[in-house]
Design a protein around this motif. Structure first.
Motif, PDB file in Angstrom:
ATOM      1  N   PRO A 134       0.886  -1.230   0.195  1.00  0.00           N
ATOM      2  CA  PRO A 134      -0.113  -0.369   0.371  1.00  0.00           C
ATOM      3  C   PRO A 134       1.138   1.279   0.175  1.00  0.00           C
ATOM      4  N   SER A 135       0.909   1.952  -0.644  1.00  0.00           N
ATOM      5  CA  SER A 135       1.428   3.343  -0.992  1.00  0.00           C
ATOM      6  C   SER A 135       0.294   4.689  -0.991  1.00  0.00           C
ATOM      7  N   ALA A 136       0.285   5.917  -0.290  1.00  0.00           N
ATOM      8  CA  ALA A 136      -0.505   6.981  -0.340  1.00  0.00           C
ATOM      9  C   ALA A 136       0.805   8.140   0.063  1.00  0.00           C
ATOM     10  N   GLN A 137      -0.168   9.577  -0.350  1.00  0.00           N
ATOM     11  CA  GLN A 137      -0.103  10.406  -0.099  1.00  0.00           C
ATOM     12  C   GLN A 137      -1.341  11.034   1.057  1.00  0.00           C
ATOM     13  N   PRO A 138      -1.249  10.384   2.388  1.00  0.00           N
ATOM     14  CA  PRO A 138      -2.073  11.103   3.370  1.00  0.00           C
ATOM     15  C   PRO A 138      -2.079  12.395   4.359  1.00  0.00           C
ATOM     16  N   LYS A 139      -3.163  13.093   3.841  1.00  0.00           N
ATOM     17  CA  LYS A 139      -3.384  14.283   4.473  1.00  0.00           C
ATOM     18  C   LYS A 139      -3.288  14.650   6.067  1.00  0.00           C
ATOM     19  N   SER A 140      -2.868  13.159   6.432  1.00  0.00           N
ATOM     20  CA  SER A 140      -3.572  13.521   7.628  1.00  0.00           C
ATOM     21  C   SER A 140      -1.968  12.153   8.490  1.00  0.00           C
ATOM     22  N   TRP A 141      -1.887  12.466   9.858  1.00  0.00           N
ATOM     23  CA  TRP A 141      -1.307  10.594  10.423  1.00  0.00           C
ATOM     24  C   TRP A 141      -2.732   9.691  10.691  1.00  0.00           C
ATOM     25  N   SER A 142      -3.448  10.083  11.400  1.00  0.00           N
ATOM     26  CA  SER A 142      -4.624   9.795  11.231  1.00  0.00           C
ATOM     27  C   SER A 142      -5.152   8.965  10.062  1.00  0.00           C
ATOM     28  N   ASP A 143      -5.298   9.864   8.886  1.00  0.00           N
ATOM     29  CA  ASP A 143      -5.419   9.187   7.795  1.00  0.00           C
ATOM     30  C   ASP A 143      -4.309   7.818   7.865  1.00  0.00           C
ATOM     31  N   LEU A 169       8.872   6.769  10.487  1.00  0.00           N
ATOM     32  CA  LEU A 169       7.505   7.927  11.095  1.00  0.00           C
ATOM     33  C   LEU A 169       7.224   6.760  12.090  1.00  0.00           C
ATOM     34  N   ILE A 170       7.593   7.417  13.462  1.00  0.00           N
ATOM     35  CA  ILE A 170       6.729   7.251  14.793  1.00  0.00           C
ATOM     36  C   ILE A 170       5.110   7.262  15.203  1.00  0.00           C
ATOM     37  N   ASP A 171       5.153   8.670  15.124  1.00  0.00           N
ATOM     38  CA  ASP A 171       4.338   9.715  15.683  1.00  0.00           C
ATOM     39  C   ASP A 171       4.073  10.626  14.326  1.00  0.00           C
ATOM     40  N   GLU A 172       2.939  11.442  15.142  1.00  0.00           N
ATOM     41  CA  GLU A 172       2.455  12.301  14.170  1.00  0.00           C
ATOM     42  C   GLU A 172       3.248  13.303  14.361  1.00  0.00           C
ATOM     43  N   ALA A 173       4.507  13.668  15.161  1.00  0.00           N
ATOM     44  CA  ALA A 173       5.537  14.555  15.233  1.00  0.00           C
ATOM     45  C   ALA A 173       6.080  14.424  13.917  1.00  0.00           C
ATOM     46  N   ASP A 174       6.691  12.965  13.823  1.00  0.00           N
ATOM     47  CA  ASP A 174       7.237  12.561  12.750  1.00  0.00           C
ATOM     48  C   ASP A 174       6.900  12.879  11.752  1.00  0.00           C
ATOM     49  N   PHE A 175       5.694  12.807  11.633  1.00  0.00           N
ATOM     50  CA  PHE A 175       5.226  12.312   9.553  1.00  0.00           C
ATOM     51  C   PHE A 175       4.428  14.453   9.822  1.00  0.00           C
ATOM     52  N   LEU A 176       3.967  15.135  10.996  1.00  0.00           N
ATOM     53  CA  LEU A 176       4.351  17.057  10.235  1.00  0.00           C
ATOM     54  C   LEU A 176       6.352  17.042  10.050  1.00  0.00           C
ATOM     55  N   TYR A 177       6.847  16.750  10.311  1.00  0.00           N
ATOM     56  CA  TYR A 177       8.192  17.630   9.786  1.00  0.00           C
ATOM     57  C   TYR A 177       8.984  16.814   8.432  1.00  0.00           C
ATOM     58  N   TRP A 178       8.102  15.273   8.660  1.00  0.00           N
ATOM     59  CA  TRP A 178       9.521  15.193   7.436  1.00  0.00           C
ATOM     60  C   TRP A 178       8.299  15.054   5.719  1.00  0.00           C
ATOM     61  N   THR A 179       6.700  15.372   6.131  1.00  0.00           N
ATOM     62  CA  THR A 179       6.440  15.778   4.817  1.00  0.00           C
ATOM     63  C   THR A 179       6.343  17.180   4.804  1.00  0.00           C
ATOM     64  N   GLN A 180       7.194  17.971   5.812  1.00  0.00           N
ATOM     65  CA  GLN A 180       6.410  19.412   5.563  1.00  0.00           C
ATOM     66  C   GLN A 180       8.159  19.120   4.754  1.00  0.00           C
ATOM     67  N   LYS A 181       9.049  18.451   5.065  1.00  0.00           N
ATOM     68  CA  LYS A 181       9.934  18.488   4.827  1.00  0.00           C
ATOM     69  C   LYS A 181      10.817  18.230   3.244  1.00  0.00           C
ATOM     70  N   ALA A 182       9.334  17.545   2.848  1.00  0.00           N
ATOM     71  CA  ALA A 182       9.676  16.697   1.529  1.00  0.00           C
ATOM     72  C   ALA A 182       9.992  18.098   0.445  1.00  0.00           C
ATOM     73  N   ASN A 183      10.134  17.413  -0.352  1.00  0.00           N
ATOM     74  CA  ASN A 183      10.224  18.491  -1.330  1.00  0.00           C
ATOM     75  C   ASN A 183       9.122  18.251  -2.650  1.00  0.00           C
ATOM     76  N   ASN A 184       8.249  19.456  -2.580  1.00  0.00           N
ATOM     77  CA  ASN A 184       7.136  19.981  -3.921  1.00  0.00           C
ATOM     78  C   ASN A 184       6.213  18.244  -3.563  1.00  0.00           C
ATOM     79  N   GLU A 185       6.371  17.978  -2.398  1.00  0.00           N
ATOM     80  CA  GLU A 185       5.162  16.758  -2.251  1.00  0.00           C
ATOM     81  C   GLU A 185       6.101  15.039  -3.017  1.00  0.00           C
ATOM     82  N   ASN A 186       7.164  15.683  -3.201  1.00  0.00           N
ATOM     83  CA  ASN A 186       8.209  14.271  -3.358  1.00  0.00           C
ATOM     84  C   ASN A 186       8.276  13.299  -2.288  1.00  0.00           C
TER      85      ASN A 186
END
Length: 330
Positions: A134-143, A169-186
């Protein structure tokens, strides 16, 4: 027999390019011209001649002009792009290079296009009866947790190679950090499938139209921190072999093609497909699967390469010193 064929091997400062050159070292037909952005003492030792790229943007007219002049001056017969950036460049200028009378040791344009984006490649597997991660770009950690199950989850670039840019990614803090750091939603998320002890790399050689060499080489492997194969063991694995043949028939690759799997719960999950040489090509050569020589036969001589004679065994990579006395190239 004198060497009469000039082969341009790119990425000679990297493990992949050096592996390709090693595969041609005993080929009496070829002379190797190595190419890289920076000079490599070890890479240079594997070539008849080493050339450095100019310090210009790869998208500039000057860069294409450099390539065309290089092909003419060195009388290049065959280009073997070893790293992805060179594969993309050669693929983009196929018609120009072919018009210059040079053969290109590269995969089909269709497979290069679909494989360069892992999300698009995941979607391309929908119509094929193989297990998918399974591969996706979820909008939130809960998703993400709802779609993929409990943490940890793996974030990886949609476009990239090896393990570069991967994050656990272990928790929501990881999710927010790494998805924001990613370049152009890559980026994309996947669940962790299987264990490090059940990861495999497969070497195949495509002959177009869904045909391929019958013999493939399957290695169970452990990765280094940089994402390259550090430990490898040649194995028989009927499940991976069956899945690899199904993928080769479906995607119809041309030339060196690398498939990577994780095995879990009796299923072989495809991690990715590299439509080019991979960093383990020198290991495959040592066990009888010499993709570089196959390329000379297929792309330059126009004949079906001989079926490789696979040897079984294990290999461990290690760092070593290459010494050049009285040198000031650094």
């Amino acid at each position: 027999m004198s060497k009469s064929l000039n082969v341009l091997v790119t990425g000679m400062g990297a493990l992949i390019g050096q592996g390709v050159a090693l595969g041609l070292r005993n080929d009496k037909r070829t002379s190797i011209i190595g190419l890289d952005r920076s000079y490599s003492a070890y890479g240079s030792s594997l070539c008849e001649e080493f050339v450095c790229k100019p310090k210009v943007d790869d998208r500039s007219p000057e860069y294409l002009e450099f390539w065309l002049e290089l092909l003419q001056q060195k009388r290049i017969d065959l280009i073997l792009p070893a790293i992805s950036i060179d594969l993309d460049f050669v693929d983009a200028h196929r018609m120009t290079f072919e018009a210059a009378g040079v053969r290109l040791g590269i995969n089909s344009a269709a497979l290069i296009s679909v494989a360069c984006d892992k999300m698009n490649f995941y979607k391309a597997l929908e119509s094929l009866d193989v297990p998918r991660i399974p591969s996706a770009q979820p909008k939130s950690w809960s998703d993400a947790l709802e779609m993929m199950g409990p943490a940890p989850l793996l974030l990886k670039p949609r476009r990239g190679e090896g393990s570069q840019g991967h994050a656990l990614l272990i928790d929501e803090a990881d999710f927010l950090y790494w998805t924001q750091k990613a370049n152009n939603e890559n980026w994309m998320l996947q669940p962790i499938i299987g264990t490090d002890h059940e990861e495999y790399t497969v070497g195949c050689f495509g002959l177009d139209n869904g045909e391929f060499l019958d013999e493939m080489i399957i290695m169970r492997r452990r990765l280094t921190r940089s994402g390259n194969t550090g430990l490898a063991e040649v194995v028989d694995h009927p499940l991976i072999l069956e899945t690899s043949r199904k993928l080769m028939r479906y995607f119809k690759p041309v030339g060196p093609t690398n498939l990577q799997f994780r095995v879990a719960a009796g299923k072989a999950y495809l991690l990715e497909i590299n439509p080019r040489f991979s960093s383990s090509c020198s290991l495959r050569t040592s066990f009888g699967f010499n993709e570089a020589e196959m390329c000379v036969d297929y792309f330059l001589r126009g004949k079906r390469p001989a079926e490789p004679q696979i040897k079984f065994g294990a290999a461990q990579r290690y760092s070593a010193d290459f010494i050049v006395y009285e040198s000031n190239y650094i």
